[in-house]
Design a protein around this motif. Structure first.
Motif, PDB file in Angstrom:
ATOM      1  N   ARG A   7       0.581   2.525  -6.081  1.00 19.66           N
ATOM      2  CA  ARG A   7       0.968   1.975  -4.783  1.00 19.66           C
ATOM      3  C   ARG A   7       1.537   0.571  -4.936  1.00 19.66           C
ATOM      4  O   ARG A   7       1.278  -0.129  -5.932  1.00 19.66           O
ATOM      5  CB  ARG A   7      -0.237   1.933  -3.833  1.00 19.66           C
ATOM      6  N   GLY A  26       0.784  -1.226   0.000  1.00 21.19           N
ATOM      7  CA  GLY A  26       0.000   0.000   0.000  1.00 21.19           C
ATOM      8  C   GLY A  26       0.814   1.273   0.000  1.00 21.19           C
ATOM      9  O   GLY A  26       0.241   2.370  -0.111  1.00 21.19           O
ATOM     10  N   GLN A  27       2.121   1.175   0.120  1.00 28.79           N
ATOM     11  CA  GLN A  27       2.968   2.378   0.140  1.00 28.79           C
ATOM     12  C   GLN A  27       2.964   3.044  -1.232  1.00 28.79           C
ATOM     13  O   GLN A  27       3.006   2.384  -2.271  1.00 28.79           O
ATOM     14  CB  GLN A  27       4.384   1.997   0.543  1.00 28.79           C
ATOM     15  N   ILE A  28       2.908   4.392  -1.244  1.00 30.61           N
ATOM     16  CA  ILE A  28       2.907   5.129  -2.507  1.00 30.61           C
ATOM     17  C   ILE A  28       4.281   5.048  -3.159  1.00 30.61           C
ATOM     18  O   ILE A  28       5.305   5.301  -2.521  1.00 30.61           O
ATOM     19  CB  ILE A  28       2.518   6.602  -2.273  1.00 30.61           C
TER      20      ILE A  28
END
Length: 364
Positions: free
Chosen positions: A166, A93-95
């Motif tokens: 993401r 989920g990290q951009i």
């Protein structure tokens, strides 16, 4: 006279040679086991030691990531921000990348304004309809307009979300292939993302070894990048079909890779071990083959001193210069490992060296 003297000299020489041969044979028969200075054959011996053996199936496999994806854009637009570095570990989920969204932001503001107007209009006509001033049909029409405005807002929000790329799962990002301000679109490779916490190792084995593999069986893998290091795992899947062209079956094993030493794409040598056992072992040089027979010379002590006794044996696997003995020898016996070509059964020998395996145990 000169001729007679010459003949006498020749006869004396031959007589001396004959006497020397007779004395040597007598000496050999009476004192043939008098140490290294006598007539015993010098040999090197090895002690029969217990050693671990196993039936091994070997193959070459390719390492793959537990999960792997190519990071790309969903829409065509320029890059406004890159939020990762090459080789960085990221969380799910990290951009990773943001694309320019000014036009979509304006569309979102417009859609939200329309939604507020539709909401107010619907509430007004709903109140009028409740008091009987406005028809119920008009209230239903405003409800439909409100639903359409809400759907437009969600659509614009979805298009904006497509401009934020993401990480779908936790892993290691590969080399960055883009720069800020660059125009990218669907299919353009931004980077790769691999979950290498677990390595999937795919390899093929011949059809004749199909019965030797099953899920849960331990495997051992080695890489040229780490000489002497072993990576252990277990078989998780066996292909349901055998290739009709190569007559081989694909097997997949999983190896824990918390330290990250293994990388996707590595070529690994795989060993599947079955039937592990401990058996007596001797050096290869101790075995003598004559036609279909195999035997060794065992060191024996008797009235005549140290002699060589011929002992038939049955051998199994060979590994690391050592032979597995199935029958014929017991642990602790000593066999001639060097000089066997000079030895005769029952002949006296002189032990001048002791050889053996390089270390305890071994690998088949």
């Amino acid at each position: 006279m000169r001729r007679a003297a010459f003949l006498i000299v020749i006869i004396v020489i031959f007589a001396a040679m004959a006497a020397f041969v007779v004395v040597r044979e007598i000496t050999r028969g009476d004192g043939g086991n008098q140490g290294f200075g006598g007539f015993s054959t010098p040999v090197a011996v090895a002690t029969v030691e217990p050693m671990e053996f196993a039936d091994v199936v070997s193959a070459l496999g390719t390492a793959r990531a537990n999960e792997s994806v190519t990071v790309t854009a969903k829409v065509s637009d320029t890059i406004s921000r890159i939020a990762f570095d090459s080789g960085q570990r990221v969380e799910a989920g990290q951009i990773l990348v943001e694309q320019t969204d000014r036009e979509e932001a304006a569309s979102l503001n417009e859609a939200r304004a329309t939604l507020r107007e539709a909401q107010q209009e619907h509430e007004r006509f709903q109140d009028l309809a409740a008091r009987g001033i406005a028809p119920t049909q008009r209230s239903q029409e405003t409800q439909a307009e409100l639903d359409r405005a809400s759907a437009r807002v969600r659509a614009v929000e979805a298009r904006m979300a497509d401009r934020i790329i993401r990480a779908p799962f936790a892993g290691r990002v590969g080399l960055r292939n883009v720069s800020p301000g660059e125009l990218v679109g669907p299919g353009d490779v931004i980077a790769t993302l691999d979950d290498d916490s677990v390595i999937k190792l795919d390899f093929t084995i011949p059809e004749r070894f199909f019965s030797a593999v099953e899920t849960g069986l331990e495997i051992r893998a080695r890489s040229d990048a780490y000489p002497g290091a072993d990576f252990t795992g277990e078989i998780t899947e066996v292909e349901s079909r055998i290739d009709p062209v190569t007559r081989a079956v694909t097997v997949r094993a999983e190896i824990a890779n918390e330290d990250g030493r293994l990388r996707p794409g590595m070529l690994l040598t795989v060993e599947i071990r079955r039937g592990e056992r401990t058996r007596p072992a001797i050096p290869e040089g101790a075995l003598i083959r004559v036609a279909e027979d195999a035997f060794v010379y065992v060191i024996a002590q008797g009235d005549n001193g140290t002699t060589a006794r011929r002992q038939p044996v049955e051998v199994g696997m060979r590994t690391g210069g050592m032979l597995e003995i199935l029958s014929g020898l017991e642990t602790g016996e000593r066999v001639i490992s060097e000089g066997t070509h000079r030895v005769q059964p029952g002949a006296p020998v002189q032990v001048v060296g002791d050889t053996g395996p390089d270390g305890p145990g071994g690998e088949a």
